[in-house]
Design an enzyme around this catalytic site. Structure first.
Site, PDB file in Angstrom:
ATOM      1  N   CYS A  82       0.843  -1.195   0.000  1.00 25.66           N
ATOM      2  CA  CYS A  82       0.000   0.000   0.000  1.00 25.66           C
ATOM      3  C   CYS A  82       0.881   1.248   0.000  1.00 25.66           C
ATOM      4  CB  CYS A  82      -0.889  -0.074   1.235  1.00 25.66           C
ATOM      5  SG  CYS A  82      -1.274   1.460   2.039  1.00 25.66           S
ATOM      6  N   HIS A  85       0.921   3.585   3.399  1.00 24.87           N
ATOM      7  CA  HIS A  85       1.570   3.219   4.661  1.00 24.87           C
ATOM      8  C   HIS A  85       2.782   2.313   4.465  1.00 24.87           C
ATOM      9  CE1 HIS A  85      -2.718   4.092   5.647  1.00 24.87           C
ATOM     10  NE2 HIS A  85      -2.171   4.738   6.662  1.00 24.87           N
ATOM     11  N   GLN A 125      -5.074  -0.346  -4.627  1.00 25.69           N
ATOM     12  CA  GLN A 125      -5.675  -1.516  -5.276  1.00 25.69           C
ATOM     13  C   GLN A 125      -6.423  -1.153  -6.560  1.00 25.69           C
ATOM     14  OE1 GLN A 125      -7.725  -4.170  -2.566  1.00 25.69           O
ATOM     15  NE2 GLN A 125      -9.030  -4.920  -4.220  1.00 25.69           N
TER      16      GLN A 125
HETATM   17  N1  GTP Z   1      -8.918   3.618  -2.088  1.00 25.53           N
HETATM   18  C1  GTP Z   1      -7.892   3.034  -1.466  1.00 25.53           C
HETATM   19  N2  GTP Z   1      -7.562   3.448  -0.245  1.00 25.53           N
HETATM   20  C2  GTP Z   1      -6.528   2.830   0.348  1.00 25.53           C
HETATM   21  C3  GTP Z   1      -5.790   1.789  -0.226  1.00 25.53           C
HETATM   22  N3  GTP Z   1      -4.834   1.404   0.659  1.00 25.53           N
HETATM   23  C4  GTP Z   1      -5.009   2.174   1.744  1.00 25.53           C
HETATM   24  N4  GTP Z   1      -6.030   3.050   1.569  1.00 25.53           N
HETATM   25  C5  GTP Z   1      -6.604   4.065   2.441  1.00 25.53           C
HETATM   26  O1  GTP Z   1      -5.865   5.241   2.328  1.00 25.53           O
HETATM   27  C6  GTP Z   1      -6.379   6.112   3.325  1.00 25.53           C
HETATM   28  C7  GTP Z   1      -5.304   7.066   3.797  1.00 25.53           C
HETATM   29  O2  GTP Z   1      -5.981   7.925   4.656  1.00 25.53           O
HETATM   30  P1  GTP Z   1      -5.281   9.065   5.513  1.00 25.53           P
HETATM   31  O3  GTP Z   1      -6.344   9.700   6.354  1.00 25.53           O
HETATM   32  O4  GTP Z   1      -4.484   9.950   4.605  1.00 25.53           O
HETATM   33  O5  GTP Z   1      -4.225   8.253   6.382  1.00 25.53           O
HETATM   34  P2  GTP Z   1      -4.394   7.650   7.853  1.00 25.53           P
HETATM   35  O6  GTP Z   1      -4.549   8.797   8.842  1.00 25.53           O
HETATM   36  O7  GTP Z   1      -3.247   6.729   8.110  1.00 25.53           O
HETATM   37  O8  GTP Z   1      -5.783   6.855   7.751  1.00 25.53           O
HETATM   38  P3  GTP Z   1      -6.301   5.583   8.560  1.00 25.53           P
HETATM   39  O9  GTP Z   1      -5.855   4.358   7.833  1.00 25.53           O
HETATM   40  O10 GTP Z   1      -7.810   5.720   8.531  1.00 25.53           O
HETATM   41  O11 GTP Z   1      -5.735   5.651   9.954  1.00 25.53           O
HETATM   42  C8  GTP Z   1      -6.960   5.205   4.392  1.00 25.53           C
HETATM   43  O12 GTP Z   1      -8.350   5.375   4.411  1.00 25.53           O
HETATM   44  C9  GTP Z   1      -6.609   3.788   3.891  1.00 25.53           C
HETATM   45  O13 GTP Z   1      -7.584   2.825   4.254  1.00 25.53           O
HETATM   46  C10 GTP Z   1      -6.161   1.395  -1.533  1.00 25.53           C
HETATM   47  O14 GTP Z   1      -5.570   0.491  -2.136  1.00 25.53           O
HETATM   48  N5  GTP Z   1      -7.205   2.028  -2.103  1.00 25.53           N
HETATM   49 ZN    ZN Z   2      -2.322   1.597   3.722  1.00 25.46          ZN
END
Ligand code: GTP
Ligand code: ZN
Length: 194
Positions: A82, A85, A125
């Site tokens: 991903c 992260h 994804q």
């Molecule tokens: N659409 C999509 N979202 C993803 C994918 N991989 C991770 N995410 C999302 O990317 C988002 C990043 O959100 P941010 O608010 O910028 O980061 P964050 O504070 O770490 O968010 P949380 O995961 O909710 O704690 C999150 O909602 C993840 O679930 C993916 O493959 N596709």
């Molecule tokens: Zn992620």
């Protein structure tokens, strides 16, 4: 046709990993961590090897099988990273296509190789799913293609919202799979048959 192999800068990754270890309050010079920066560099070189590859690297074998109906490889194991992260997401990809009038097909394993070209990059994804479909359309020029990916994201399971088991399902349909409901439904029933 092959792309120039990507030069992963191991020394730079090693310096960065050492910095991260220091930043989290660890001692990068203790026994267990001494080789960690070099290990991470090697692991990243493998995890991100797809950055140096193009679809033609994967779809090397194209031949006339005299078959002009659906070909579908289901349950291709997929591990990706991903891009938000830098933790893994993993699951399965289903890749199908209908050959063009010339009956041109590719080797079955090449579909799995194509998945890896795009999985071994920092990804989301949705983009990975579209890239697989678009690459297949470009190289094989089939009548259509369908790609469905089902995956669990570690960033949603082990941290953050902490919802292990949640599955994300993405699909990309091109050509006849987009235009014809029956063809798409046939593919979906093959994908979902257990
Ligand atoms: N659409 C999509 N979202 C993803 C994918 N991989 C991770 N995410 C999302 O990317 C988002 C990043 O959100 P941010 O608010 O910028 O980061 P964050 O504070 O770490 O968010 P949380 O995961 O909710 O704690 C999150 O909602 C993840 O679930 C993916 O493959 N596709
Ligand atoms: Zn992620």
């Amino acid at each position: 046709m092959g792309a120039e192999p990507l030069q992963i800068d191991h020394a730079r990754i090693e310096r960065a990993v050492r910095e991260i270890l220091l930043a989290i309050g660890e001692d990068p010079d203790r026994d267990g961590l001494l080789d960690t920066p070099a290990r991470v560099a090697r692991a990243y070189a493998e995890q991100f090897a797809g950055l140096g590859q193009i679809p033609q690297d994967a779809l090397t074998t194209i031949f006339d099988a005299g078959h002009d109906e659906m070909v579908l490889v289901r349950d291709i194991e997929v591990y990706s990273t991903c891009e938000h992260h830098l933790v893994p997401f993993h699951g399965v990809a289903h890749v199908g296509y209908i050959p063009n009038g010339k009956g041109q097909v590719t080797g079955l394993s090449k579909l799995a190789r194509l998945v890896d070209v795009f999985a071994r990059r920092p990804q989301v994804q949705e983009r990975m799913t579209s890239q697989i479909a678009d690459a297949l359309m470009e190289v094989l020029e089939p009548r259509g293609t369908i790609v469905v990916v089902e995956a669990e994201h570690m960033c949603m399971a082990m941290r953050g919202v902490r919802k292990p088991g949640a599955k994300t399902i993405t699909s990309a349909v091109r050509g006849i799979f987009r235009d014809d409901d029956k063809t798409r439904a046939e593919a979906m029933s093959l994908i979902n048959a257990r």
